[in-house]
Motif scaffolding. Structure first.
Motif, PDB file in Angstrom:
ATOM      1  N   GLY A  19       0.899  -1.126   0.000  1.00  0.00           N
ATOM      2  CA  GLY A  19       0.000   0.000   0.000  1.00  0.00           C
ATOM      3  C   GLY A  19       0.940   1.178   0.000  1.00  0.00           C
ATOM      4  N   ALA A  20       0.520   2.290  -0.459  1.00  0.00           N
ATOM      5  CA  ALA A  20       1.492   3.361  -0.565  1.00  0.00           C
ATOM      6  C   ALA A  20       0.867   4.711  -0.281  1.00  0.00           C
ATOM      7  CB  ALA A  20       2.090   3.378  -1.958  1.00  0.00           C
ATOM      8  N   ALA A  21       1.631   5.538   0.365  1.00  0.00           N
ATOM      9  CA  ALA A  21       1.283   6.942   0.360  1.00  0.00           C
ATOM     10  C   ALA A  21       1.652   7.379  -1.041  1.00  0.00           C
ATOM     11  CB  ALA A  21       2.125   7.681   1.372  1.00  0.00           C
ATOM     12  N   HIS A 443      -3.768  -0.300   6.752  1.00  0.00           N
ATOM     13  CA  HIS A 443      -2.513   0.341   6.342  1.00  0.00           C
ATOM     14  C   HIS A 443      -2.793   1.709   5.701  1.00  0.00           C
ATOM     15  CE1 HIS A 443       1.597  -0.061   4.281  1.00  0.00           C
ATOM     16  NE2 HIS A 443       1.029   0.936   3.605  1.00  0.00           N
ATOM     17  N   GLU A 444      -3.724   1.723   4.762  1.00  0.00           N
ATOM     18  CA  GLU A 444      -4.016   2.975   4.052  1.00  0.00           C
ATOM     19  C   GLU A 444      -4.594   4.020   5.010  1.00  0.00           C
ATOM     20  OE1 GLU A 444      -2.802   3.352   1.184  1.00  0.00           O
ATOM     21  OE2 GLU A 444      -2.347   1.225   0.914  1.00  0.00           O
ATOM     22  N   HIS A 447      -2.039   5.906   6.682  1.00  0.00           N
ATOM     23  CA  HIS A 447      -1.503   6.961   5.811  1.00  0.00           C
ATOM     24  C   HIS A 447      -2.373   8.218   5.879  1.00  0.00           C
ATOM     25  CE1 HIS A 447       1.770   4.879   3.951  1.00  0.00           C
ATOM     26  NE2 HIS A 447       1.033   4.006   3.298  1.00  0.00           N
ATOM     27  N   GLU A 464       5.096   5.109   5.599  1.00  0.00           N
ATOM     28  CA  GLU A 464       5.006   3.657   5.374  1.00  0.00           C
ATOM     29  C   GLU A 464       5.314   2.892   6.655  1.00  0.00           C
ATOM     30  OE1 GLU A 464       3.593   2.573   3.010  1.00  0.00           O
ATOM     31  OE2 GLU A 464       3.939   3.830   1.259  1.00  0.00           O
ATOM     32  N   TYR A 518      10.000  -1.093   3.069  1.00  0.00           N
ATOM     33  CA  TYR A 518       8.742  -1.133   3.832  1.00  0.00           C
ATOM     34  C   TYR A 518       8.993  -1.790   5.193  1.00  0.00           C
ATOM     35  CZ  TYR A 518       5.056   0.025   0.383  1.00  0.00           C
ATOM     36  OH  TYR A 518       4.201   0.652  -0.483  1.00  0.00           O
TER      37      TYR A 518
HETATM   38 ZN   LIG Z   1       1.731   2.322   2.344  1.00  0.00          ZN
END
Ligand SMILES: [Zn+2]
Lengths: 777, 297
Positions: A19-21, A443-444, A447, A464, A518
């Motif tokens: 998952g990502a910013a 997770h998101e 963020h 992260e 990560y």
């Molecule tokens: Zn992430």
């Protein structure tokens, strides 16, 4: 950049972690709308005169000027003019004909290639630039153009092309373009702004000396000032003085805000770009993209539609319009629900979910429960209340999700957070059990807090790290779950210094570095929380909110230098994982032996092999976990108690393979541990929610435990999955309603069931019971 | 269930329940290899068990192995020519079929049984209520040959050209002993329910394996929802099978009224429909459970 690495990571390692910013770079080589400045690549005096009008922002005059040139019977000139007048098809045909007539003309191919760039056909363009270089080895124009395309694709060759132009004997216009491109790269990288400034000074001198346009130099100088939080007004004024309709100036400034995740600022700049130059199609695309990040789909659509009219070749536009069509078929769920008819009592919405109509009834209860739980925890732990509702978009078509996040299909991520808006894959968009969507959402949502609470100033690694840490420590599947290859990388000393950890995400140097980063970021947060207490993580976030660097945040919050931190973190890693680092080979062997023995049904051999692997790494719950073959073997050997304990360990450490958990739930239920059995069943919903039988059983057990409210949810979900046994589905709902004393609803469900199966005894019985009790008002 | 299905239910009920008998013939063809022979034997066993629970042993004929010749099948069918016209017939063809573009053949020892021969034999029988189940390869070719207003024909494939071994035949046999197949929970499995169950399981199989389905089963015939093929062990539900003692006139009346009501669902306001439905369902429940409405059973 993170895009390609995410893609190449092996599939199973992506199940939980990707998952990502959002830090997907916009393509670096920005599209110049229609035919841009030629910087002297065009030599025809008449054409140059018209082009100069365009460069000065006098488009109507330029158009008139170009049209007059159409009478001259020169196919190359006509190609250039058609292109300038946005007749790309004619231009292409004319270039093709001209190239056939003059096959050895390198510049002709360069210009034709540039036309291909404008119509978003990069590979065709590159082909022509390479042909030009073959014809004329010293051709700097071909190289600088090739570099501009390849930089957009994150290619290393780009640098080689660029250096050749910068260091060779290049025509001033080509050299100027190379300097501008190099400056742009340096500005995007951000690590050496002085070098960028140096390049821009050279570019300014070169342009002045050769009477070349300086607007782009001014634009990048303005961007430099903006990045340094300095004053960009003078450069902006200078650029607009040269070309009052130079919308690209603001497009550039917006782009540099965008990549630093200053989305509001970027959006304002894109609007300015369109004020100055309404036909700047790329600004429509960028503005539309920004509006979608802010959940403003309707306005975004108008901009994509404008962009499509002006530039129908842009794949981002086409994909996004298609995506908007999909989203139009989504349900929009708002929680808490508006109180009906009483505006004074209405609560402001806190959560907005967009999800495909076919899935909303199934996913909604779990998304809501998890999101509310996450928001309560995060707002308290990170001392921050969101100013806007969280918007969660769930895409059941992964390609839609990819377009949503990157404008293009083919993304390897599972979730992306834009700020208070996040987008993720639905569990249905992937093979069953492919990923733990509950963990991705958890997770998101972390963020959302780290980004929003710092106005997006938080460094990537910290955002992260917190998200991974929260997955491990507070998420729907707790447990420090780290893929095997990451242990390998950490054992090989590949951890990055904390002050440099962002590099592992943004400019990875080896295949799996993004994943390793990560995990390192997660471990870093885990270490800080263990050694100094969780509060220090919140303190660091506060430092980032003030704009501090990582080194400053470490010093301020932990009272040690970044170097000292690195040393002590390294020691902690070796303390904690020393046995794993030293035992990687026997661990891998034992794991494989356990899996093979189980596959061959050699149960008595599977047990010791799995146990050996688990002695080295008890947290091993990722794909291929030894817990699963161990439990299978124990069951086959008639040791149900041992199997139950094995699977319980697996689950408590974060194992989530639904079949294994289904077995665990049955074993717990058989052993009379109904509460635990139900907890396991409910956890399966966060990885595999589309199995009606699973919901039915969970609901039955909940009813046995006298938890009818939760049972009702499970039965409602089961019905939404349209099970073949409609009678049972309605009867179960009736039972839950009856237990909740909602007799009217119970009666309705019973009628549904008995309408299909009039002589179904249990339903008949309940109907008689209901008839005997007074209806509830 | 769709409105069309309710319509059929009514037709089914309209047929007078009488002492008509159920006649079952199971013909098991050649497997060609051991696994197929075993597979077919398993199917036959399940079909025979279901048949024996519905009708007298004398009414169930099974021809398998060396006995399943064309001659014997023809003789078995001819023997039924003397049965009363209101008897019901079930013919199961267990095994491979083949189709050469013109002729369907059921693979048995000696000369094959062709689709045309089979059609002629069935058409010559007095009973109107016939059900043919041919779940094997190429069985779809039988659909057109056996088409008739009163006959139900279930085939494992939609055409003669679907010639791979089918899963449908196995699943259909399984359905006859499977509570999950009994969608209306009346303790018995109708032809429609068995078909739906098998079709669902076949679809799941191909989906799970992400394979292209090589078989598409077909059911033709209006009376399938009321044609009972099996009674589930331990079930105490409606007894609508011809061989069962007649259910009480009161129960028949309520069930007929329910069917009539369901047909009028679209014409009634929902509350009115629900009220009438509830009244009838309460009457039925009271009758079945031997309790007065309102009493705690
Ligand atoms: Zn992430």
């Amino acid at each position: 950049m993170n895009r390609t690495s995410a893609n190449s990571a092996s599939a199973h390692t992506a199940r939980r972690l990707l998952g990502a910013a959002l830090l997907l770079m916009g393509t670096l080589a920005m599209r110049i709308e229609a035919r841009g400045l030629s910087y002297g690549a065009v030599t025809d005096a008449g054409l140059q005169r018209c082009d100069a009008m365009q460069a000065a922002g006098r488009r109507p005059a330029a158009q008139e000027c170009w049209r007059a040139l159409l009478n001259i019977a020169d196919p190359v000139l006509q190609a250039e003019v058609s292109w300038a007048l946005d007749d790309f098809r004619a231009a292409n045909q004319l270039f093709q004909a001209a190239t056939r007539a003059r096959p050895n003309d390198a510049m002709l191919r360069v210009r034709w290639g540039e036309l291909f760039i404008d119509t978003h056909q990069d590979s065709e363009a590159i082909k022509l630039f390479n042909e030009a270089i073959k014809l004329d080895a010293a051709n700097a124009w071909a190289r600088v153009n090739a570099a501009s395309v390849l930089i957009g694709q994150y290619s290393k060759e780009a640098r080689e092309y660029l250096d050749a132009v910068l260091k060779g004997k290049s025509p001033p216009g080509a050299l100027l373009r190379a300097q501008l491109l190099a400056a742009r790269v340096a500005l995007e990288d951000g690590s050496d702004l002085d070098a960028a400034e140096q390049l821009l000074k050279q570019a300014m001198a070169l342009a002045t000396a050769n009477n070349l346009p300086r607007q782009e130099v001014h634009a990048l100088l303005a961007a430099l000032a903006q990045i340094r939080n300095g004053n960009s007004a003078a450069s902006i004024a200078a650029a607009l003085q040269e070309n009052p309709r130079y919308g690209e100036l603001y497009l550039t400034l917006g782009h540099f805000q965008d990549i630093r995740r200053r989305y509001d600022e970027a959006t304002a700049l894109y609007r300015k770009a369109l004020e100055v130059q309404p036909e700047l199609w790329d600004a429509h695309v960028q503005l539309g993209t920004g509006l979608m990040r802010d959940n403003r789909f309707t306005e975004a659509r108008t901009h994509f539609e404008s962009a499509f009219k002006g530039d129908p070749y842009n794949p981002v536009t086409i994909n996004t319009l298609r995506l908007l069509d999909s989203v139009a078929r989504f349900d929009t769920l708002v929680w808490p629900e508006a109180a009906a008819g009483n505006a004074a009592n209405a609560t402001a919405p806190q959560i907005i979910v967009r999800v495909d109509k076919r899935e909303s009834a199934v996913l909604a209860p779990y998304v809501r429960r998890l999101t509310e739980q996450a928001m309560a925890g995060y707002s308290q732990r990170y001392r921050f209340q969101l100013r806007q509702p969280v918007v969660i978009e769930i895409y059941n078509n992964h390609e839609d999700f990819a377009v949503r996040t990157a404008g293009m299909p083919g993304l390897g991520l599972l979730g992306v957070t834009f700020g208070h808006v996040l987008a993720m894959d639905s569990p249905s968009s992937r093979a069953v059990n492919d990923f733990h969507w509950g963990s991705t959402l958890w997770h998101e949502l972390a963020h959302v807090y780290t980004l929003e609470s710092t106005d997006h100033r938080v460094p990537r690694w910290f955002s992260e790290g917190i998200s991974v840490y929260e997955e491990w420590r507070s998420g729907p599947i707790k447990g420090v779950s780290i893929p095997m290859f990451v242990y390998g990388a950490l054992a090989a000393g590949k951890a990055l210094p904390i002050a440099d950890l962002d590099r592992g995400f943004i400019r990875p140097e080896y295949e799996q570095q993004v994943h390793v980063s990560y995990m390192q970021a997660g471990l870093t947060c885990d270490y800080i929380a263990q050694r100094w207490g969780f509060g220090k993580l919140a303190d660091m976030l506060a430092q980032f909110r003030r704009g501090g660097t990582t080194a400053e945040a470490v010093q301020a919050a932990l009272n040690i230098s970044a170097d000292t931190f690195d040393r002590q973190f390294g020691e902690w890693l070796r303390d904690r994982f020393g046995a794993v680092f030293a035992g990687l080979k026997p661990l891998t062997d034992a794991r494989a032996a356990a899996a093979k023995a189980a596959a061959d049904k050699q149960w008595s051999a599977a047990v010791p092999a799995a146990q050996q692997a688990l002695r080295i790494l008890p947290d091993d719950v990722e794909e291929g976990s030894p817990y699963v073959p161990l439990a299978m073997a124990q069951q086959a050997l008639g040791q149900d108690d041992a199997a139950r304990q094995t699977l319980l360990d697996y689950w408590q450490r974060g194992g989530y393979e639904p079949q294994a958990l289904g077995t665990l739930a049955q074993l717990l239920y058989k052993a009379g541990r109904k509460d635990d059995a139900v907890a396991v069943m409910q956890s399966i919903n966060y990885v595999a929610p589309f199995d009606y039988a699973q919901h039915g059983t969970t609901g039955d057990w909940l009813l046995e435990l006298n938890r009818p409210g939760e049972a009702l949810t499970e039965f409602q979900v089961a019905l939404a999955l349209n099970p073949p046994d409609q009678v049972m589905a309605h009867y179960r709902l009736a039972r839950a309603h009856y237990a909740l004393k909602s007799n009217a609803e119970a009666r309705r469900e019973l009628l549904h069931a008995l309408e299909i199966a009039p002589s179904y005894r249990p339903a008949q019985q309940l109907l008689l019971e209901l008839a005997g009790s007074p209806p509830k008002t | 269930m769709s409105r069309a299905a309710w319509c059929l239910l009514l037709l089914g009920l309209a047929a007078p329940a009488s002492s008509a008998a159920l006649q079952v013939l199971i013909a098991q063809g050649l497997g060609g290899e051991k696994t197929y022979d075993e597979q077919f034997a398993t199917q036959t066993a399940a079909l025979r068990t279901a048949a024996n629970a519905l009708t007298a042993p004398a009414n169930v004929q099974v021809l398998s192995g060396a006995q399943a010749t064309r001659e014997n099948i023809e003789a078995a069918l001819r023997r039924l020519a003397t049965a009363p016209a209101d008897d019901r017939l079930v013919l199961y063809l267990v095994g491979h079929g083949s189709f050469d573009g013109d002729e369907y053949k059921f693979n048995i020892p000696g000369p094959d049984l062709t689709g045309r021969t089979l059609a002629a034999l069935l058409n010559a029988l007095p009973m109107r209520d016939q059900l043919v189940v041919a779940g094997g390869s190429s069985s779809g070719a039988l659909q057109d040959l056996l088409k008739s207003d009163t006959r139900i024909v279930i085939t494992g494939t939609r055409s003669g050209t679907e010639s791979n071994i089918t899963r449908f035949a196995d699943e259909f046999a399984v359905a006859l002993g499977e509570a999950d197949a009994d969608i209306d929970k009346n303790g018995s499995v109708s032809a429609q329910e068995a078909f739906d169950f098998a079709q669902r399981r076949v679809k799941d199989f191909y989906q799970r394996d992400v394979r292209l389905a090589t078989e598409h089963a077909v059911l033709r015939g209006q009376r399938a929802p009321r044609f009972t093929l099996a009674r589930l062990p331990g079930a105490a539900g409606e007894a609508v099978m011809a061989d069962e003692p007649l259910q009480s006139p009161e129960r028949s009346r309520i069930l007929a009224a329910l069917d009539a009501l369901r047909l009028r669902k679209d014409q009634l306001p929902p509350t009115e429909y629900d009220a009438q439905l509830e009244t009838l369902l309460l009457q039925l429940a009271t009758l079945d459970l031997g309790a007065a409405p309102g009493a705690r059973p």
